[in-house]
Design a protein around this motif. Structure first.
Motif, short mmCIF file in Angstrom:
data_model
loop_
_atom_site.label_atom_id
_atom_site.label_comp_id
_atom_site.label_asym_id
_atom_site.label_seq_id
_atom_site.Cartn_x
_atom_site.Cartn_y
_atom_site.Cartn_z
N ALA A 400 0.82 -1.21 0.00
CA ALA A 400 0.00 0.00 0.00
C ALA A 400 0.85 1.26 0.00
O ALA A 400 0.46 2.29 -0.55
CB ALA A 400 -0.93 -0.01 1.21
N TYR A 401 2.05 1.16 0.61
CA TYR A 401 2.96 2.30 0.66
C TYR A 401 3.98 2.30 -0.49
O TYR A 401 4.84 3.17 -0.56
CB TYR A 401 3.70 2.33 1.99
N GLN A 409 2.53 2.66 -7.67
CA GLN A 409 2.27 3.91 -6.98
C GLN A 409 1.69 3.65 -5.59
O GLN A 409 0.97 2.66 -5.40
CB GLN A 409 1.27 4.75 -7.79
N PRO A 410 1.98 4.48 -4.60
CA PRO A 410 1.38 4.31 -3.27
C PRO A 410 -0.14 4.38 -3.35
O PRO A 410 -0.70 5.13 -4.15
CB PRO A 410 1.95 5.48 -2.47
N PRO A 412 -4.01 5.25 -1.93
CA PRO A 412 -4.53 6.40 -1.19
C PRO A 412 -4.39 6.19 0.32
O PRO A 412 -4.30 5.06 0.80
CB PRO A 412 -6.00 6.46 -1.62
N ALA A 413 -4.41 7.30 1.05
CA ALA A 413 -4.22 7.24 2.51
C ALA A 413 -5.26 6.34 3.16
O ALA A 413 -4.95 5.61 4.12
CB ALA A 413 -4.29 8.65 3.10
N ALA A 414 -6.49 6.34 2.64
CA ALA A 414 -7.54 5.50 3.23
C ALA A 414 -7.19 4.02 3.12
O ALA A 414 -7.42 3.24 4.06
CB ALA A 414 -8.87 5.78 2.53
N GLU A 415 -6.62 3.61 1.99
CA GLU A 415 -6.22 2.21 1.81
C GLU A 415 -5.03 1.87 2.71
O GLU A 415 -4.95 0.77 3.27
CB GLU A 415 -5.86 1.97 0.35
N GLN A 416 -4.12 2.81 2.87
CA GLN A 416 -2.99 2.58 3.77
C GLN A 416 -3.47 2.38 5.20
O GLN A 416 -3.02 1.47 5.91
CB GLN A 416 -2.01 3.75 3.68
N GLU A 417 -4.39 3.24 5.63
CA GLU A 417 -4.95 3.12 6.98
C GLU A 417 -5.67 1.78 7.15
O GLU A 417 -5.57 1.13 8.20
CB GLU A 417 -5.92 4.27 7.26
#
Length: 432
Positions: A400-401, A409-410, A412-417
């Motif tokens: 995800a990162y 590509q990284p 989105p922040a929501a998927e990382q969380e």
């Protein structure tokens, strides 16, 4: 070492439309070249590590910047200090990142990188010679020759990076100590050039060696005064940002001086200076033998230094240049404490994502990855099933990162969380 004089000078190929596109090789040339190589090391580390931009993202960024500045350089009709030296600065960072990508992301051994780039450089030189019949930088007067020149420069930076890092890996020398080997080799090449060595060969050998020299100077200036962990380099503690700023300022000041004085314009220099060295075949053969002897002595020195007692692994697992030492299996309580550490790091990364500080969150996840890799053997010995479950989810977080996953590509922040929360849930519900 000033300008190498060859019979292939400024005439260029038939139909040449450009004046020479590179500067005269004066003392200013070598000063700026070394300054650029230092920036290549320190600025790449600053963007990648200090800002947490990530190795892959930093490499892609500077590849794009390199394409832009190289286009600017190609569009000029003659040597101009600003586009030329800006291109050298950017290519120094880019070449460094290509080698770092192979070493840190793809885990290619440094001796393999050194071999591959050496062969690639030989191929570039071979094709260049077969097409143009000269490798002299005094003949960069056509588009093909300029293309060969910049491709050669890029490969020499990558090769110099791999060779310099491999030297440190073999010898375990400190950055301060490691400065002396390339410095001594460059001095030897300069002396042989003055004696009558082939000027083109002398130039390119010195050009390659300025990369490890500049990088070692950069590491010495930027590294902390006390090691962060076993095996980490020590230096003057200026940091990568201050080192980059100092050297970029020095480059800018020197380029401004050259733009005003025009003392490094080849056509101007040839009018006002006599050739520094006129070679003959006998002296060239003698110097070539001396180059071989120096190479043999360097190999012998490397073998001797490698066989001296030195630290071969990092017990903390935090070193960027050394493998982690094998660890014994953790006790149950130690394993639980380690998992708590990862939970805290995951919570920190989530909070940073929510605060919109993506670079900080990326750096936190990189630390979590490094700690996990260092503890992997010990945790796996405690409970392989739990370790495998968490390791798979850790990989999902890294994906995800866009860490250790090629050129994706990284997310989105929501998927990382989301992936971090899954890791937290797994860590809390499965115990070692």
């Amino acid at each position: 070492m000033t300008t190498p004089t060859t019979t292939a000078s400024l005439q260029g190929a038939p139909g040449s439309r450009l004046l020479n596109k590179v500067p005269e090789v004066t003392i200013w040339f070598w000063i700026i070249k070394i300054l650029c190589t230092t920036v290549g090391e320190s600025f790449a580390d600053y963007i990648n590590t200090t800002l947490g931009f990530g190795l892959t993202n930093t490499m892609l960024l500077f590849t794009a910047v390199f394409a832009v500045v190289l286009t600017w350089q190609f569009r000029t009709k003659r040597y101009s200090p600003f586009p030329y030296w800006l291109t050298v600065v950017v290519v120094s960072v880019t070449g460094t990142l290509y080698t770092d990508m192979l070493t840190d992301q793809l885990h290619v051994p440094l001796w393999v990188s050194t071999t591959v780039f050496s062969v690639l450089l030989a191929i570039v030189f071979g094709v260049w010679w077969m097409r143009e019949r000269t490798l002299s930088i005094h003949s960069i007067t056509t588009f093909p020759r300029e293309a060969f020149y910049w491709l050669t420069v890029l490969v020499t930076f990558a090769l110099g990076t791999a060779t310099g890092d491999w030297t440190l890996e073999l010898t375990n020398w400190t950055p301060a100590k490691s400065v002396f080997l390339p410095l001594a080799l460059i001095a030897s090449i300069a002396a042989l050039w003055r004696f009558g060595a082939n000027p083109v060969l002398s130039f390119w050998l010195a050009y390659i060696l300025t990369r490890p020299l500049g990088a070692n100077i950069g590491d010495w200036l930027a590294s902390p005064k006390t090691p962060a962990s076993a095996g980490e380099p020590v230096g003057l503690g200026l940091g990568t940002f201050a080192t980059s700023l100092i050297f970029l300022s020095a480059i800018l000041a020197t380029v401004i001086y050259l733009a005003i004085s025009r003392s490094d314009v080849a056509e101007t220099h040839e009018i006002t200076h006599e050739p520094s060295v006129i070679t003959n075949s006998r002296k060239e053969r003698t110097a070539l033998g001396a180059f071989g002897a120096i190479a043999a002595a360097t190999v012998a020195l490397m073998i001797w230094a490698h066989n001296q007692p030195h630290v071969t692994c990092d017990p903390t697992g935090q070193s960027e240049t050394m493998p982690a030492c094998p660890k014994a299996a953790m006790t149950g309580s130690q394993a639980k404490a380690a998992v708590v550490k990862y939970e805290k790091l995951a919570q920190t990364a989530i909070a940073q994502d929510q605060a919109g500080t993506a670079a900080a969150s990326h750096a936190t996840v990189q630390k979590m990855r490094d700690d996990w890799d260092a503890d992997a053997t010990s945790l796996q010995a405690v409970n392989n099933t739990t370790w495998t479950l968490l390791d798979n989810q850790m990989d999902a977080v890294l994906k995800a990162y866009a860490i250790d996953h090629g050129n994706i590509q990284p997310a989105p922040a929501a998927e990382q969380e989301k992936q971090l929360n899954v890791l937290l849930g797994d860590a809390r519900s499965h115990h070692f």
